[in-house]
Design an enzyme around this catalytic site. Sequence first.
Site: not given
Ligand code: S5P
Length: 395
Positions: A230, A233
């Site tokens: 993510k 910058d």
């Molecule tokens: O909007 C977002 C974007 C991302 S990349 N919401 C998210 O949850 N993520 C990522 O997806 C978050 O950083 C984590 O690594 C993953 C979701 O994990 P979970 O354990 O909730 O399924």
Amino acid sequence: MLIRRKEAKDYGTKKLIEGRFEQGEKCLIIEDVVTSGTSVMETVDALKSVGVVVTDAVVLLDREQGGADRLSSQGIKLHSVCTLTKVLDILQKADKLSAEMVKKVQTFISENKFEPITVNKRAVSDDTRNSSESNKRNKKCLKYSERQDLCYNVNGKKLFAIMEAKKTNLAFSADLTYSQTLLDMVDCIGPHVCMVKTHVDILDDFTPQFTEQLKKLASKHNFMIFEDRKFADIGHTVKHQYSGGVHRISGWADITNAHIVPGDGVIKGLKEVGIKEGKSCVLIAEMSSEGNLATGDYTKACLKMGEEHRDFVIGYICQSRLSTDPAFIHMTPGVQLKEGIDALGQKYLTPHEVIANKHSDVIIVGRGIYSAEDPLAAAKMYQEAGYKAYESQFD
Ligand code: S5P
């Protein structure tokens, strides 16, 4: 006369556009054949980046596969000297082509049209999200195998090919904090995923050997590596964050992602590093967390930036399909087998809702797999649920 080079020379001025021009001057593009219009758009982008205005393009042969509409949706009017229909007609009249062959070519053309590049209004209007009209439109989706040929970046093609070959649209979010635990789990569920997503900065024992081992597993099980860094910058800073530091992300991750808060400089910076190494980027157009600000005009601006950098941007992190260009891959986190919300505002939808109803392409699952009693059994369940939902769109 200006000439667009396919690649900047690695000596001299490194310019993509060669020739004499003034900023604000108008330029007409001349092309031999147009199929999808991608090559013309790349020339438009290169000219725009140096301040030259383009509104029209002339082509010798329009293959009538949607290129004119795609260009028109980007504000470029295409003038064709000849169309494929005309060529077929002339050849048939001169007894150079049989009626049967003409029919075959016409069928091929009508079945292989490229959709116009448009920003789906669902990105900004919640009212249209569930409308039957938008569902009908999205029902006309193409198979992964068809979409892979439309991609502008090799990683997009590769991801679609893996999804098709392994029959999975499951990405495993390997948010574990010890290298060996992570690698063991990835080795176990590798056959069931198209992609493994990491947060390498949460590893307590990171070493460069970790990335070597992860790459070996990616070859063994045929999945892509996505480092969920993510970036957010200015271009100059992200270049260093991407290629340097202890993690050297551009060296091992096929895909990374970026927020567009800084403007498209963040994409340009990442692209300078990544494109020559065959890497790609995904833009965060929407988020799964409660109260997030990635909505409305922000999401719309994100799609536009993706389209402008489609040689490097292969898709979006989002909650539903946003772009109607089938080349872009939509990846959705916040997925579990039951809808719900965690203690910190992470919202979950089911694989069926995400793929079959919201027409996203990839489900990203973390805790649903690695916190399950049996992660392998859980991965199989998510794989099956996600792929069934994909196939249901063609019933
Ligand atoms: O909007 C977002 C974007 C991302 S990349 N919401 C998210 O949850 N993520 C990522 O997806 C978050 O950083 C984590 O690594 C993953 C979701 O994990 P979970 O354990 O909730 O399924």
